[in-house]
Design an enzyme around this catalytic site. Structure first.
Site, PDB file in Angstrom:
ATOM      1  CB  SER A 268      48.957  34.171  47.837  1.00 44.47           C
ATOM      2  OG  SER A 268      48.925  32.813  47.500  1.00 44.47           O
TER       3      SER A 268
ATOM      4  CB  THR B 156      53.122  38.088  49.699  1.00 48.45           C
ATOM      5  OG1 THR B 156      53.538  38.054  48.297  1.00 48.45           O
ATOM      6  CG2 THR B 156      52.421  36.784  50.274  1.00 48.45           C
TER       7      THR B 156
ATOM      8  CD  GLU C 260      59.428  38.867  46.539  1.00 44.09           C
ATOM      9  OE1 GLU C 260      59.934  37.989  46.142  1.00 44.09           O
ATOM     10  OE2 GLU C 260      58.082  38.788  46.027  1.00 44.09           O
TER      11      GLU C 260
ATOM     12  NE  ARG D 208      44.467  36.113  43.904  1.00 49.02           N
ATOM     13  CZ  ARG D 208      45.202  36.916  42.900  1.00 49.02           C
ATOM     14  NH1 ARG D 208      46.476  36.883  42.790  1.00 49.02           N
ATOM     15  NH2 ARG D 208      44.340  37.532  41.908  1.00 49.02           N
TER      16      ARG D 208
ATOM     17  CE1 TYR E 220      44.814  40.398  46.208  1.00 43.73           C
ATOM     18  CE2 TYR E 220      43.036  39.102  45.192  1.00 43.73           C
ATOM     19  CZ  TYR E 220      43.818  40.197  45.164  1.00 43.73           C
ATOM     20  OH  TYR E 220      43.891  40.854  44.281  1.00 43.73           O
TER      21      TYR E 220
ATOM     22  CB  SER F 280      42.928  52.387  45.110  1.00 44.60           C
ATOM     23  OG  SER F 280      41.903  52.103  44.287  1.00 44.60           O
TER      24      SER F 280
ATOM     25  CG  ASN G  98      41.664  46.907  42.304  1.00 43.78           C
ATOM     26  OD1 ASN G  98      41.303  45.847  41.586  1.00 43.78           O
ATOM     27  ND2 ASN G  98      42.642  47.730  42.173  1.00 43.78           N
TER      28      ASN G  98
END
EC number: 2.8.2.20
Length: 280
Positions: free
Chosen positions: A17, A19, A37, A116, A170, A222, A224
């Site tokens: 989603s 994260t 994580e 998301r 998102y 980047s 996008n």
């Protein structure tokens, strides 16, 4: 050792989603360290819940004592998972299922819940062969049911933590990154930093990536919008037709389930948050 009153930052949500992108953006802030994580804390939180029984209380181990032990373990993992920083952060998606526990253990913590479109989430799991417990990639509709169950619980807990939990779409983050990042830093009581818009330029310096994270290769780019429509034409008509039955929270969250190719531009509208009610 850090205390339970540290202003820790937690990032969670249904896996896939956004994260990892969110924590990379936070890692680009000069005062924040998230890191990859731990892949441990959600399991530990599940384990500790099983020990909160009358048997433990009757043995003389009170909830306060148990909480101190649990928080000491979690704090050590987060603190020594990387370099120390003024604000420490953890990104393990399924901590979002344990928000009441996190609230109790860390009353000054802040939580970011990533949201998301389930169609993009599930397509990503299937396409990238991401193993997520409870998601059967051979049965699309059951995956939507599972997503609905998880996001419902996460949203309920987040909504019951006003001032401590913020929801981040998102689809808005990648279309309106500067505005959304400023909204997030305001919530976290952080000074906004332009570096957060350019996390990809800090990979290996401010931003460490864990190769075991399935999104590591993607966040090297980047911010996008390429992933917005990647799920188009990937689900059967039967599955898309049943979305309101198997995943009703899609429409609750404002996603257009009537189209197989929805227009996400509404998530970039200036008045977007004026129409987000209980679940936003």
């Amino acid at each position: 050792m850090l205390s339970n009153f540290e202003q820790l930052i937690f990032v969670g949500g249904v896996p896939r989603s956004g994260t990892t992108l969110m924590r990379a953006i936070l890692d680009a802030h000069p005062d924040v360290r998230c890191g990859g994580e731990t892949m441990l804390l959600p399991s530990f939180l599940t384990w500790q819940a099983g020990w909160r029984t009358d048997w433990v209380n009757n043995s003389g181990i009170t909830q306060e004592v148990f909480d101190d032990a649990v928080s000491a373990f979690i704090t050590e993992i987060i603190a020594k998972h990387g370099e120390l920083a003024p604000r420490l952060c953890n990104k393990d998606p399924y901590t979002a299922l344990w928000l009441p526990t996190i609230q109790r253990l860390y009353p000054n913590s802040k939580f970011i819940l990533m949201i998301r479109d389930a169609r993009a989430v599930i397509h990503s799991m299937i396409e990238r062969k991401v193993p997520v417990a409870g998601y059967n990639t051979s049965d699309e509709q059951s995956m939507f049911v599972k997503w609905n169950q998880e996001i419902r619980k996460m949203l309920f807990q987040c909504n019951n933590a006003p001032g401590q939990c913020i929801k981040v779409y998102y689809e808005r983050l990648i279309q309106k990154p500067e505005e959304e990042i400023q909204r997030i830093t305001n919530f976290l009581d952080l000074q906004y930093s332009q570096q957060m818009l350019h996390h990809h330029e800090l990979i290996g310096a401010e931003v460490d990536l864990n190769d075991q994270e399935f999104s590591a290769s993607q966040v090297k780019n980047s911010i996008n919008t390429k992933a917005l429509t990647s799920w188009f034409d990937c689900f059967s008509e039967d599955t898309l037709r049943k979305l309101d039955d198997v995943a009703p929270f899609l429409s609750v969250l404002g996603y257009d389930t009537s189209s197989s190719k929805p227009d996400y531009s509404m998530f970039a509208d200036d008045d977007f948050y004026q129409f987000r009610n209980f679940y936003s």
